[in-house]
Design a protein around this motif. Structure first.
Motif, PDB file in Angstrom:
ATOM      1  N   THR A  20       0.829  -1.200   0.000  1.00  0.00           N
ATOM      2  CA  THR A  20       0.000   0.000   0.000  1.00  0.00           C
ATOM      3  C   THR A  20       0.867   1.256   0.000  1.00  0.00           C
ATOM      4  OG1 THR A  20      -1.914  -1.013   1.090  1.00  0.00           O
ATOM      5  CG2 THR A  20      -1.652   1.352   1.372  1.00  0.00           C
ATOM      6  N   ILE A  21       1.938   1.244   0.800  1.00  0.00           N
ATOM      7  CA  ILE A  21       2.845   2.392   0.866  1.00  0.00           C
ATOM      8  C   ILE A  21       3.354   2.753  -0.523  1.00  0.00           C
ATOM      9  CG2 ILE A  21       5.104   3.186   1.664  1.00  0.00           C
ATOM     10  CD1 ILE A  21       3.114   3.194   3.918  1.00  0.00           C
ATOM     11  N   PHE A  22       3.741   1.727  -1.312  1.00  0.00           N
ATOM     12  CA  PHE A  22       4.306   1.968  -2.642  1.00  0.00           C
ATOM     13  C   PHE A  22       3.287   2.538  -3.621  1.00  0.00           C
ATOM     14  CE2 PHE A  22       7.409  -1.699  -1.658  1.00  0.00           C
ATOM     15  CZ  PHE A  22       8.244  -0.828  -0.965  1.00  0.00           C
TER      16      PHE A  22
ATOM     17  N   GLN B 275       6.236  -6.237 -10.508  1.00  0.00           N
ATOM     18  CA  GLN B 275       7.604  -5.890 -10.867  1.00  0.00           C
ATOM     19  C   GLN B 275       8.080  -4.685 -10.075  1.00  0.00           C
ATOM     20  OE1 GLN B 275       7.252  -5.413 -15.121  1.00  0.00           O
ATOM     21  NE2 GLN B 275       7.752  -7.561 -15.522  1.00  0.00           N
ATOM     22  N   ARG B 276       7.206  -3.699  -9.880  1.00  0.00           N
ATOM     23  CA  ARG B 276       7.570  -2.508  -9.125  1.00  0.00           C
ATOM     24  C   ARG B 276       7.861  -2.868  -7.663  1.00  0.00           C
ATOM     25  NH1 ARG B 276       7.282   2.961  -8.320  1.00  0.00           N
ATOM     26  NH2 ARG B 276       6.327   3.679  -6.390  1.00  0.00           N
ATOM     27  N   VAL B 277       6.986  -3.675  -7.065  1.00  0.00           N
ATOM     28  CA  VAL B 277       7.185  -4.076  -5.668  1.00  0.00           C
ATOM     29  C   VAL B 277       8.476  -4.865  -5.518  1.00  0.00           C
ATOM     30  CG1 VAL B 277       6.286  -5.522  -3.813  1.00  0.00           C
ATOM     31  CG2 VAL B 277       4.739  -4.032  -5.073  1.00  0.00           C
TER      32      VAL B 277
ATOM     33  N   LEU C 149      -5.604   1.754  13.600  1.00  0.00           N
ATOM     34  CA  LEU C 149      -6.261   1.764  12.299  1.00  0.00           C
ATOM     35  C   LEU C 149      -5.272   1.307  11.231  1.00  0.00           C
ATOM     36  CD1 LEU C 149      -9.001   2.565  11.022  1.00  0.00           C
ATOM     37  CD2 LEU C 149      -8.035   4.836  10.600  1.00  0.00           C
ATOM     38  N   TYR C 150      -5.681   0.334  10.441  1.00  0.00           N
ATOM     39  CA  TYR C 150      -4.842  -0.199   9.368  1.00  0.00           C
ATOM     40  C   TYR C 150      -5.432   0.222   8.023  1.00  0.00           C
ATOM     41  CZ  TYR C 150      -2.954  -3.055  13.118  1.00  0.00           C
ATOM     42  OH  TYR C 150      -2.359  -3.466  14.298  1.00  0.00           O
ATOM     43  N   GLY C 151      -4.557   0.582   7.078  1.00  0.00           N
ATOM     44  CA  GLY C 151      -5.023   1.047   5.778  1.00  0.00           C
ATOM     45  C   GLY C 151      -4.514   0.199   4.636  1.00  0.00           C
ATOM     46  N   PHE C 152      -5.364   0.019   3.600  1.00  0.00           N
ATOM     47  CA  PHE C 152      -5.028  -0.837   2.468  1.00  0.00           C
ATOM     48  C   PHE C 152      -5.495  -0.180   1.168  1.00  0.00           C
ATOM     49  CE2 PHE C 152      -6.031  -3.214   6.272  1.00  0.00           C
ATOM     50  CZ  PHE C 152      -4.875  -3.965   6.457  1.00  0.00           C
ATOM     51  N   SER C 153      -4.681  -0.326   0.148  1.00  0.00           N
ATOM     52  CA  SER C 153      -5.016   0.302  -1.131  1.00  0.00           C
ATOM     53  C   SER C 153      -6.120  -0.443  -1.874  1.00  0.00           C
ATOM     54  CB  SER C 153      -3.770   0.393  -2.017  1.00  0.00           C
ATOM     55  OG  SER C 153      -3.234  -0.897  -2.263  1.00  0.00           O
ATOM     56  N   THR C 154      -6.290  -1.737  -1.594  1.00  0.00           N
ATOM     57  CA  THR C 154      -7.324  -2.512  -2.288  1.00  0.00           C
ATOM     58  C   THR C 154      -8.198  -3.274  -1.291  1.00  0.00           C
ATOM     59  OG1 THR C 154      -6.018  -4.552  -2.513  1.00  0.00           O
ATOM     60  CG2 THR C 154      -5.745  -2.861  -4.230  1.00  0.00           C
ATOM     61  N   HIS C 155      -9.392  -3.584  -1.739  1.00  0.00           N
ATOM     62  CA  HIS C 155     -10.317  -4.386  -0.930  1.00  0.00           C
ATOM     63  C   HIS C 155      -9.744  -5.778  -0.700  1.00  0.00           C
ATOM     64  CE1 HIS C 155     -13.891  -6.963  -0.196  1.00  0.00           C
ATOM     65  NE2 HIS C 155     -14.309  -5.910   0.473  1.00  0.00           N
TER      66      HIS C 155
ATOM     67  N   PRO D 100      16.855  -0.438   8.495  1.00  0.00           N
ATOM     68  CA  PRO D 100      15.655  -0.723   7.691  1.00  0.00           C
ATOM     69  C   PRO D 100      14.758   0.497   7.477  1.00  0.00           C
ATOM     70  CG  PRO D 100      16.047  -2.516   9.215  1.00  0.00           C
ATOM     71  CD  PRO D 100      17.039  -1.447   9.565  1.00  0.00           C
ATOM     72  N   ALA D 101      14.579   1.305   8.531  1.00  0.00           N
ATOM     73  CA  ALA D 101      13.724   2.488   8.393  1.00  0.00           C
ATOM     74  C   ALA D 101      14.337   3.491   7.420  1.00  0.00           C
ATOM     75  CB  ALA D 101      13.512   3.149   9.761  1.00  0.00           C
ATOM     76  N   GLN D 102      15.672   3.664   7.476  1.00  0.00           N
ATOM     77  CA  GLN D 102      16.354   4.574   6.552  1.00  0.00           C
ATOM     78  C   GLN D 102      16.217   4.086   5.121  1.00  0.00           C
ATOM     79  OE1 GLN D 102      20.291   4.359   8.493  1.00  0.00           O
ATOM     80  NE2 GLN D 102      20.234   6.592   8.630  1.00  0.00           N
ATOM     81  N   ALA D 103      16.440   2.779   4.931  1.00  0.00           N
ATOM     82  CA  ALA D 103      16.385   2.190   3.596  1.00  0.00           C
ATOM     83  C   ALA D 103      14.990   2.329   3.001  1.00  0.00           C
ATOM     84  CB  ALA D 103      16.801   0.725   3.650  1.00  0.00           C
ATOM     85  N   SER D 104      13.971   2.009   3.799  1.00  0.00           N
ATOM     86  CA  SER D 104      12.593   2.087   3.317  1.00  0.00           C
ATOM     87  C   SER D 104      12.218   3.515   2.938  1.00  0.00           C
ATOM     88  CB  SER D 104      11.644   1.570   4.403  1.00  0.00           C
ATOM     89  OG  SER D 104      10.301   1.679   3.988  1.00  0.00           O
ATOM     90  N   LYS D 105      12.600   4.482   3.769  1.00  0.00           N
ATOM     91  CA  LYS D 105      12.279   5.885   3.499  1.00  0.00           C
ATOM     92  C   LYS D 105      12.980   6.372   2.226  1.00  0.00           C
ATOM     93  CE  LYS D 105      12.377  10.495   5.573  1.00  0.00           C
ATOM     94  NZ  LYS D 105      12.753  11.293   6.766  1.00  0.00           N
ATOM     95  N   ALA D 106      14.264   6.029   2.089  1.00  0.00           N
ATOM     96  CA  ALA D 106      15.029   6.490   0.924  1.00  0.00           C
ATOM     97  C   ALA D 106      14.478   5.902  -0.369  1.00  0.00           C
ATOM     98  CB  ALA D 106      16.498   6.100   1.089  1.00  0.00           C
ATOM     99  N   VAL D 107      14.153   4.615  -0.336  1.00  0.00           N
ATOM    100  CA  VAL D 107      13.620   3.942  -1.527  1.00  0.00           C
ATOM    101  C   VAL D 107      12.280   4.536  -1.931  1.00  0.00           C
ATOM    102  CG1 VAL D 107      12.622   1.761  -2.314  1.00  0.00           C
ATOM    103  CG2 VAL D 107      14.872   1.767  -1.241  1.00  0.00           C
ATOM    104  N   THR D 108      11.407   4.747  -0.951  1.00  0.00           N
ATOM    105  CA  THR D 108      10.080   5.292  -1.221  1.00  0.00           C
ATOM    106  C   THR D 108      10.160   6.689  -1.835  1.00  0.00           C
ATOM    107  OG1 THR D 108       9.154   4.025   0.623  1.00  0.00           O
ATOM    108  CG2 THR D 108       7.836   5.853  -0.208  1.00  0.00           C
TER     109      THR D 108
END
Length: 201
Positions: A34-36, A154-156, A60-66, A173-181
């Motif tokens: 969902t983040i991506f 492919q993107r994920v 609260l949890y969020g999702f891009s799709t049903h 991990p937090a640095q890597a995830s933030k930089a990639v996003t």
């Protein structure tokens, strides 16, 4: 129960985001899938949600799709699988691939997901298969046409490969995830993402 929200994305700090709705800021925990798919900070976002009520907190949890939310709700009903592991599963494997692994009884694919060991993988296969059978038509809705998901998969994969490479280089991990996003654009290979992320950091 809060089932859906729409508002302005004002913070994106994986795995948590903040959405402003008429002056109220809603914190949501989201899987990487969902983040991506989120728009840029400042844009309008619409998410399917699940509210977990505990004695010490309402989360609260969020999702891009049903489909993602449906799978999340099925997963948290399995013994030993809480919301944290359910998010890890959704982050570590695309929904269709996960369901196919369950149907093919392939624990080898599941143990590649961070936090899923051999015993957990075997339990997932047994209990998920029963739950999918019980869901019937609703369970089949979790699987969407593969052709429509190729680009997203492919993107994920590229984003996850890039994040893993940065972690291997010593970044948290937090640095890597933030930089990639922050640097990833549609069509970029994992190598391109890594180079851009290293420049940004």
């Amino acid at each position: 129960m809060i089932g859906r929200i729409q508002g302005t994305l004002i913070e994106n700090k994986p795995p948590e985001i903040l959405v402003d709705i008429h002056g109220l800021g809603y914190e949501l925990q989201c899987p990487l899938s969902t983040i991506f798919s989120l728009p840029a900070v400042g844009d309008i976002v619409t998410l399917h949600t699940h509210l977990a009520v505990r004695e010490d907190a309402h989360v609260l949890y969020g999702f891009s799709t049903h489909q993602e939310r449906t799978l999340f709700r099925v997963l948290i009903k399995i013994s030993g699988v809480g919301p944290k592991l359910a998010l890890a599963i959704l982050s570590g494997m695309e929904t269709e691939r996960f369901i196919r692994s369950i149907q093919d009884q392939d624990p080898g694919a599941l143990v590649k997901i961070p936090g899923v060991g051999k015993k957990t993988a075997e339990r997932l296969i047994v209990e998920m298969k029963d739950k999918l059978n019980a869901l019937g038509a609703a369970g089949s809705m979790l699987i969407t046409p593969l052709e429509a998901q190729v680009d997203r998969v492919q993107r994920v994969d590229a984003l996850q490969d890039a994040e893993s490479a940065l972690i291997a280089l010593g970044y948290k991990p937090a640095q890597a995830s933030k930089a990639v996003t922050q640097v990833a654009l549609d069509g970029m290979s994992s190598e391109d993402i890594i180079r851009s992320a290293l420049k940004a950091m």
